[in-house]
Write a protein that holds these residues in place. Structure first.
Motif, mmCIF file in Angstrom:
data_model
loop_
_atom_site.group_PDB
_atom_site.id
_atom_site.type_symbol
_atom_site.label_atom_id
_atom_site.label_comp_id
_atom_site.label_asym_id
_atom_site.label_seq_id
_atom_site.Cartn_x
_atom_site.Cartn_y
_atom_site.Cartn_z
ATOM 1 N N LEU A 10 0.812 -1.205 0.000
ATOM 2 C CA LEU A 10 0.000 0.000 0.000
ATOM 3 C C LEU A 10 0.852 1.264 0.000
ATOM 4 C CD1 LEU A 10 -2.914 -0.972 2.374
ATOM 5 C CD2 LEU A 10 -3.125 -0.099 0.063
ATOM 6 N N SER A 11 2.121 1.151 0.335
ATOM 7 C CA SER A 11 2.945 2.345 0.407
ATOM 8 C C SER A 11 4.340 2.074 -0.147
ATOM 9 C CB SER A 11 3.037 2.837 1.853
ATOM 10 O OG SER A 11 3.760 4.035 1.920
ATOM 11 N N ILE A 70 -6.604 7.755 3.598
ATOM 12 C CA ILE A 70 -5.755 6.604 3.266
ATOM 13 C C ILE A 70 -5.834 5.551 4.355
ATOM 14 C CG2 ILE A 70 -3.352 5.870 2.999
ATOM 15 C CD1 ILE A 70 -2.875 8.612 1.618
ATOM 16 N N GLU A 71 -5.752 5.982 5.600
ATOM 17 C CA GLU A 71 -5.801 5.035 6.717
ATOM 18 C C GLU A 71 -7.126 4.281 6.750
ATOM 19 O OE1 GLU A 71 -3.309 4.121 8.724
ATOM 20 O OE2 GLU A 71 -2.142 5.384 7.374
ATOM 21 N N LYS A 74 -7.297 1.704 3.889
ATOM 22 C CA LYS A 74 -6.473 0.533 4.184
ATOM 23 C C LYS A 74 -7.247 -0.502 4.998
ATOM 24 C CE LYS A 74 -1.845 2.630 4.285
ATOM 25 N NZ LYS A 74 -0.694 2.950 5.176
ATOM 26 N N LYS A 75 -8.190 -0.025 5.826
ATOM 27 C CA LYS A 75 -8.954 -0.912 6.704
ATOM 28 C C LYS A 75 -10.036 -1.689 5.964
ATOM 29 C CE LYS A 75 -10.682 0.812 10.476
ATOM 30 N NZ LYS A 75 -10.308 0.047 11.675
ATOM 31 N N LYS A 77 -11.860 -3.781 3.125
ATOM 32 C CA LYS A 77 -11.733 -4.747 2.035
ATOM 33 C C LYS A 77 -13.084 -5.413 1.815
ATOM 34 C CE LYS A 77 -7.328 -3.910 1.856
ATOM 35 N NZ LYS A 77 -6.812 -3.082 0.750
ATOM 36 N N GLN A 83 -11.297 -0.050 -3.819
ATOM 37 C CA GLN A 83 -10.079 -0.491 -3.148
ATOM 38 C C GLN A 83 -8.893 0.434 -3.421
ATOM 39 O OE1 GLN A 83 -9.987 -3.625 -1.054
ATOM 40 N NE2 GLN A 83 -11.968 -2.620 -1.133
ATOM 41 N N LEU A 84 -8.167 0.752 -2.353
ATOM 42 C CA LEU A 84 -6.905 1.467 -2.462
ATOM 43 C C LEU A 84 -5.809 0.434 -2.710
ATOM 44 C CD1 LEU A 84 -5.165 4.052 -2.120
ATOM 45 C CD2 LEU A 84 -5.068 3.516 0.324
ATOM 46 N N GLU A 86 -2.262 1.215 -3.749
ATOM 47 C CA GLU A 86 -1.012 1.657 -3.147
ATOM 48 C C GLU A 86 -0.930 3.174 -3.159
ATOM 49 O OE1 GLU A 86 2.519 0.502 -5.199
ATOM 50 O OE2 GLU A 86 1.562 0.493 -7.157
ATOM 51 N N LEU A 96 -2.731 8.542 -4.988
ATOM 52 C CA LEU A 96 -3.509 7.393 -4.538
ATOM 53 C C LEU A 96 -3.848 6.538 -5.753
ATOM 54 C CD1 LEU A 96 -3.800 9.378 -2.137
ATOM 55 C CD2 LEU A 96 -6.149 8.571 -1.870
#
Length: 330
Positions: A10-11, A70-71, A74-75, A77, A83-84, A86, A96
């Protein structure tokens, strides 16, 4: 897309360049401080959407909001939540990389499709409620559910789906916590927010009630010429199911909406309750549900007015600042 999500982190490292990993394509969206472009991953060939945010043109508080977005993503799904994939972070830009949803905004797609029934509306609402139930179970309140934040599949995809997008106003909360920040979009905002009262995830359920209403008839339950009049109608719960638009629509659909457009948030149904409501729980396979031709016509006007209003707001924002060059003219 699942294979891609698993292969990518993701990062990336701070000095990673997005151009080393993606071929950037055409612009597909633009906001006051951001540009969204379609892109292709160089290794996998997968198509994505890349949202570029210029750090020069946003305040520290805005950057905190993007970091929170972003945080939160990430949580989450869930098949009905965008969906994020990366994140790239450079000195000048925050990028993003998001799942590409090719069908566009939900209401635009309905108008374009031209064929639409109560059964279709029920299927769409079922997916939205499922995603919101998941969000609430994972401690996230969206706070800005509206048609513009609902994206859908393209015609050539095997499954018709909805994705909830834009978590810029979302908030992570702890059990029993009350939120206080006034936010949301006037047509869809819950009465407790208008009254500046503490609130919780039930504000999302109010918004679902408004969205469901529009999906079934093509116009909003609360309408007025000014925000003050609109807010008063919301606070007075001044809405109905007018004829002929609502003739032939099932009582179950009306009951579902009535469980959500409730002034007292403690009495408003939760997402978990809504999942079990007969209107959503039934398959409706054995029933001929009304074709919503008049709703499509009304929705066309609704979309046109919404786009004109948004264009006016965006032009004022752009006039007050220079437009950021977010992709170095590539």
């Amino acid at each position: 897309m699942i294979r891609l999500f698993k292969k990518m982190g993701l990062s990336r490292k701070k000095d990673s360049k997005i151009e080393d990993y993606y071929d950037l394509g055409p612009e597909i969206g633009r906001g006051a401080f951001s540009v969204v472009r379609q892109a292709t991953h160089k290794e996998t060939g997968e198509s994505v959407a890349i949202k570029a945010i210029s750090k020069q043109h946003v305040s520290d508080s805005d950057m905190k909001r993007f970091t929170r977005e972003i945080e939160i993503m990430k949580k989450l799904k869930h098949k009905n939540i965008i969906q994020l994939i990366e994140v790239f972070d450079s000195n000048e830009y925050l990028y993003l990389c998001l799942e590409l949803i090719r069908g566009g905004e939900l209401f635009d797609k309905i108008v374009e499709k031209g064929q639409y029934s109560e059964k279709d509306a029920c299927n769409l609402v079922r997916q939205i409620v499922s995603a919101v139930e998941y969000m609430h179970q994972h401690g996230v309140c969206h706070r800005d559910l509206k048609p513009e934040n609902l994206l859908c599949s393209a015609d050539d995809e095997p499954e018709e789906f909805v994705r909830i997008a834009d978590f810029g106003l979302s908030k992570i909360f702890e059990g029993g916590e009350e939120l206080k920040t006034a936010c949301g979009t006037p047509d869809y905002v819950a009465p407790e927010i208008l009254e500046c009262k503490p609130y919780d995830t039930s504000v999302d359920m109010w918004s679902i009630g408004v969205i469901t209403y529009i999906l079934l008839c093509g116009f909003a339950p609360f309408y007025a010429d000014t925000h003050h009049e609109l807010f008063q109608k919301i606070l007075d719960l001044e809405y109905d199911f007018p004829e002929p638009e609502w003739s032939g629509i099932t009582d179950l659909a009306k009951d579902f909406i009535s469980q959500l457009l409730v002034i007292n948030p403690a009495e408003r149904w939760t997402a978990s309750q809504c999942v079990k409501h007969p209107w959503l729980a039934m398959s409706h396979e054995d029933k001929e549900l009304k074709s919503l031709d008049s709703a499509i016509s009304s929705m066309k006007d609704y979309v046109k007015n919404r786009e004109a209003s948004y264009a006016n707001i965006l032009s004022k924002v752009r006039a007050s600042q220079s437009t950021p060059n977010l992709f170095n003219n590539k």
